[in-house]
Design an enzyme around this catalytic site. Structure first.
Site, PDB file in Angstrom:
ATOM      1  CB  CYS A  66     -34.583  43.256  35.430  1.00  0.00           C
ATOM      2  SG  CYS A  66     -32.764  44.104  35.312  1.00  0.00           S
ATOM      3  CB  CYS A 176     -28.522  38.114  34.667  1.00  0.00           C
ATOM      4  SG  CYS A 176     -29.048  39.187  33.409  1.00  0.00           S
TER       5      CYS A 176
END
Length: 256
Positions: A66, A176
């Protein structure tokens, strides 16, 4: 391996291809997803808590799959744990180095784009290249729902990507881990003249390097475990086939 939700499965795919004999546990922090609107302090605390939990479960290496969690918490995790910790960062360096137009865009969450780590990446690696940061508002939620092609998803992506076509951008960094699952739509709108930069394969190579010489557990068949911090594991289980092409059981692991 963990992510705020299901986006880190784009990293999971690359790692499991590179290490097919290794068991991998994937934890989706869906109780707190999305991380983008949360503060850096909250994300850092959550990242450390989850990594401590995974270490206590016997992890020999942790991938923070992440970008937002990496930017807020990877330094705290590395200071607290003795096992290797691999973070994920937007591929600004290779995109800037390869850009011919001198203009690239980074698509990421609001929290990532506001972080000091993002500022540092641009300062250290972009050089004279102009970096256009753009938040993919609502994109994470679409991937979490497995909604990758609907008209509403297309609209959300078009609102960000279409304006870039007039900005002389030749690289779009997928900052992302959820966004690679939307890459087909991004590619359709951006055209073949714009390169999409995804760090998944580089992360997999880093993991391979760190475990070189070690052997996986004696359990055959590389068992994959999937955990969610949500109290209901069924939504995650229902979306897995759309994202990674297979069905797996999902266990609920609510964490404080």
């Amino acid at each position: 391996m963990f992510d705020s939700g299901l986006g880190g499965l784009s990293i999971w795919q690359a790692v499991t291809r590179a290490l097919p004999d290794w068991p991998v546990t994937y934890l989706a922090d869906q109780a707190y997803c999305p991380y983008g609107p949360r503060s850096q302090v909250e994300i850092a605390a959550r990242t450390l808590a989850i990594c401590r939990y995974l270490a206590d479960q016997g992890a020999s290496l942790i991938v923070i799959a992440c970008n937002t969690a990496t930017s807020a918490g990877v330094d705290h995790v590395r200071a607290a744990l003795s096992i290797p910790v691999v973070g994920v960062e937007p591929a600004i360096k290779p995109a800037a180095a390869a850009s011919r137009s001198g203009r690239i865009s980074v698509l990421a969450t609001e929290a990532m784009l506001k972080s000091r780590r993002f500022e540092s990446l641009v300062r250290r690696h972009a050089g004279d290249v102009d970096v256009l940061p753009r938040p993919g508002v609502g994109w994470v939620e679409k991937v979490e729902a497995g909604d990758l092609t609907s008209p509403d998803t297309r609209r959300l992506i078009s609102e960000v990507v279409t304006p870039l076509l007039s900005e002389n951008v030749d690289h779009i960094v997928l900052g992302c881990t959820h966004y690679p699952f939307l890459a087909p739509l991004i590619r359709e709108m951006a055209g073949d003249g714009i390169v999409l930069d995804d760090p998944a394969e580089a992360i997999a190579r880093r993991v391979v390097t760190l475990i070189n010489g070690k052997t996986p557990s004696a359990t055959a068949g590389a068992p994959y475990r999937f955990l969610t911090t949500s109290g209901d594991p069924h939504p995650m289980a229902a979306v897995l086939p759309a994202l990674i092409g297979h069905r797996y059981a999902v266990e609920s692991r609510p964490l404080p």
